[in-house]
Design a protein around this motif. Sequence first.
Motif, short mmCIF file in Angstrom:
data_model
loop_
_atom_site.label_atom_id
_atom_site.label_comp_id
_atom_site.label_asym_id
_atom_site.label_seq_id
_atom_site.Cartn_x
_atom_site.Cartn_y
_atom_site.Cartn_z
N ASP A 28 -3.95 2.20 -4.71
CA ASP A 28 -5.38 2.02 -4.97
C ASP A 28 -5.76 2.61 -6.32
O ASP A 28 -6.55 2.00 -7.08
CB ASP A 28 -6.21 2.69 -3.87
CG ASP A 28 -6.13 1.95 -2.54
OD1 ASP A 28 -5.73 0.76 -2.55
OD2 ASP A 28 -6.45 2.55 -1.49
N ARG A 58 0.85 -1.19 0.00
CA ARG A 58 0.00 0.00 0.00
C ARG A 58 0.88 1.23 0.00
O ARG A 58 1.78 1.36 0.83
CB ARG A 58 -0.90 0.01 1.24
CG ARG A 58 -1.93 -1.10 1.30
CD ARG A 58 -3.03 -0.91 0.28
NE ARG A 58 -3.74 0.35 0.44
CZ ARG A 58 -4.77 0.54 1.27
NH1 ARG A 58 -5.19 -0.45 2.05
NH2 ARG A 58 -5.37 1.71 1.33
N LYS A 104 -4.48 0.27 -9.13
CA LYS A 104 -5.28 -0.95 -9.26
C LYS A 104 -6.63 -0.65 -9.89
O LYS A 104 -7.14 -1.42 -10.72
CB LYS A 104 -5.44 -1.61 -7.90
CG LYS A 104 -4.15 -2.21 -7.36
CD LYS A 104 -4.33 -2.75 -5.94
CE LYS A 104 -3.02 -3.31 -5.40
NZ LYS A 104 -3.15 -3.80 -4.01
#
Length: 354
Positions: free
Chosen positions: A329, A302, A332
């Motif tokens: 995030d 992350r 993705k």
Amino acid sequence: MQKIIVIKIGTSVLTDGAHVINNDVLRFYARECKLLRRQGYASVFVVSGAVQLGRTETHTIADKKTLSAIGQVALSAAYREAFAQQGLVTAQLLCSRHDIAKRHLFRAFQRTLAGLIEQGVIPLLNENDALTNGEIEAFGNNDMLAAVAAVAMSAEKLLLLTDQEGLYTADPRFLEDARLVREVGDVTKELFHYCNGPASRQGVGGMIAKLKAAKTAIAGGVETIIARGNIRYRSHLSDIIAHKGPLTCFRPRRTHGALTNHDRWMLATRPSGALRIDGGAAAALRSKKSLLAVGIRDVTGRFQQGEIVRIIDRTKEEIGCGIVSLSSDALKAMFAKGSPRNTDVIHCDHLIMY
């Protein structure tokens, strides 16, 4: 102008295989430091052994953070006394990854070390084990701390002194046909395969940690040497610097002049995640081009926009690091919708290859 040399003394060297400080070891290195000064070198020592020494002070405490805090007092005092006998003044600096995580903190770290060196003071660096928590805050071992300090200060050499002569093709304590690797130009996966067992009985570093540190240091233009530091063999630092005797020398990947201070900070900062890329992207990065989304095959960990990530090639080799323009995030989500082929994920100005 003085040349800077960073010297990391492992626990097994400091205690000479026992459980207490061997003051003869410290007196020997104090004399060596004074000799190096006459040869134009300014020394920075990265010191280990606080936890081990904490255990000698009390037998009722098991917590490593507490033992580190107790032992650090004895460790610093022992160095101060030994070096004072040679007319040398020492200064203690405890640090963690947090202390250099931001660029302004990294510059402050550099200024503090440079100021001590300019005043003729010998910095004694150690991980702040008593206060760090987990991988994000900790260097993990003093080998990496030594590499970071060497890169930060544009050191000419980094010496990792241990109880082994250098990197062997196998552990020489168990295999008689193990060969000493004399010179290394690139820290590859093959070298890590040589290290199936611990290279030091007492320290937390081991040879794998030294290889990781060497990879960082040579990427930062610092020649790195792994050598035996036990004084019963009388390995004079001037001989080690001159590559005399058994040792392993890692040649720097680039000159100091090829690096900006931004590059040094990126090398010194722990990455937050990783991007695995394909062969075409790897070739483009080696040609000093930016990393585009089309070349990314996997996102791990992350991370936020503006953080540093590792770059892994298709053989799972770590080949560089850089600052991402998108969070994990966001990346993705973008891939789930169909990746825009030309999205710039890491600009070439915020990328450094190993």
